[in-house]
Design an enzyme around this catalytic site. Structure first.
Site, mmCIF file in Angstrom:
data_model
loop_
_atom_site.group_PDB
_atom_site.id
_atom_site.type_symbol
_atom_site.label_atom_id
_atom_site.label_comp_id
_atom_site.label_asym_id
_atom_site.label_seq_id
_atom_site.Cartn_x
_atom_site.Cartn_y
_atom_site.Cartn_z
ATOM 1 N N ASP A 12 0.784 -1.247 0.000
ATOM 2 C CA ASP A 12 0.000 0.000 0.000
ATOM 3 C C ASP A 12 0.818 1.301 0.000
ATOM 4 O OD1 ASP A 12 -1.895 -1.978 0.262
ATOM 5 O OD2 ASP A 12 -2.897 -1.116 2.006
ATOM 6 N N LYS A 115 -7.200 -4.739 -3.196
ATOM 7 C CA LYS A 115 -7.915 -5.275 -2.027
ATOM 8 C C LYS A 115 -8.835 -4.208 -1.455
ATOM 9 C CE LYS A 115 -4.205 -4.019 1.130
ATOM 10 N NZ LYS A 115 -4.982 -3.102 1.979
ATOM 11 N N CYS A 159 -2.075 -2.572 7.588
ATOM 12 C CA CYS A 159 -1.990 -3.490 6.446
ATOM 13 C C CYS A 159 -0.707 -4.308 6.407
ATOM 14 C CB CYS A 159 -2.222 -2.728 5.150
ATOM 15 S SG CYS A 159 -3.945 -2.167 5.043
#
Ligand code: VGL
Ligand code: ZN
Length: 216
Positions: A12, A115, A159
């Site tokens: 990310d 995601k 994450c």
């Protein structure tokens, strides 16, 4: 000894999580120097021959994790949804918006795994969301015969941690590279690192490419 094959997951590293660009949910310490360091490390790993994968938070605009979709709620409020704890975030990484772009040269990635694509479920882990919907990540790693994962990116305490815990549960050996990660808060990042260590994750302060090459 069983064959070791190292793969890399860059978690990310997207504009909305950085002060460098866009930054609707900017994580502390995500300045230009941080992005350049991550890009340099990722380039070096790719050049050394390791497959490199990226995860990308990729939400519909009516996503359940956005405080704006819960009347009366504020950013960072915590609510309960069907027995799950949900942190309410500022809207971030909305599909196809500039803030959702990965800031690292996309040509370095063998695959990008999106995601958080389902409106009703958050997805911190690169492997599966809160509703149990799996991404392609594990299949791709299996196809590459990866046994060992080097993981870094944003955010340490959300994450990165969730992706690593799932990877451990799936049987991968995992290396967490601290100076290529940034966390939402110091306290939760410290706890995340302790939890990862307890679960058998190798905690590296910085990247050691020669050590990884020797593992091949
Ligand atoms: C993340 C909060 C919300 C992360 C994603 O990438 O750590 N954090 N969505
Ligand atoms: Zn998100």
């Amino acid at each position: 000894m069983a064959q070791v094959k190292v793969g890399v997951i860059v978690v990310d590293v997207q504009g909305d999580f950085t002060h460098y660009k866009y930054g609707s949910l900017a994580v502390p310490g995500t300045d230009k120097a941080y992005i350049e360091k991550v890009e340099k490390a990722t380039r070096a790993l790719k050049k050394a021959g390791f497959p490199v994968f990226a995860t990308q938070d990729w939400h519909p605009k009516d996503h359940i994790s956005f405080y704006t979709n819960h009347p009366g709620k504020k950013p960072f409020d915590v609510i309960n949804i069907d027995g799950r704890t949900q942190v309410l975030w500022p809207p971030h990484c909305i599909q196809k918006t500039p803030g959702a772009k990965i800031l690292i040269d996309n040509r370095l990635f063998d695959a990008i795994i999106q995601k958080g694509i389902y409106k009703n479920y958050d997805c911190y882990s690169g492997f599966e969301d809160d509703g149990g919907h799996k991404t392609r990540l594990n299949d791709i790693l299996q196809k590459h015969k990866i046994t060992t994962l080097v993981v870094y990116g944003i955010a340490t305490d959300y994450c990165v941690k969730a992706t690593i815990i799932d990877a451990v549960n799936l049987g991968y050996h995992v290396i967490f590279v601290n100076d290529l990660c940034r966390g939402v808060s110091k306290e939760t990042s410290r706890k995340a690192i302790n939890e990862m260590r307890t679960r058998g994750v190798e905690i590296w302060e910085g990247l050691k490419i020669e050590k990884l090459k020797a593992m091949k």
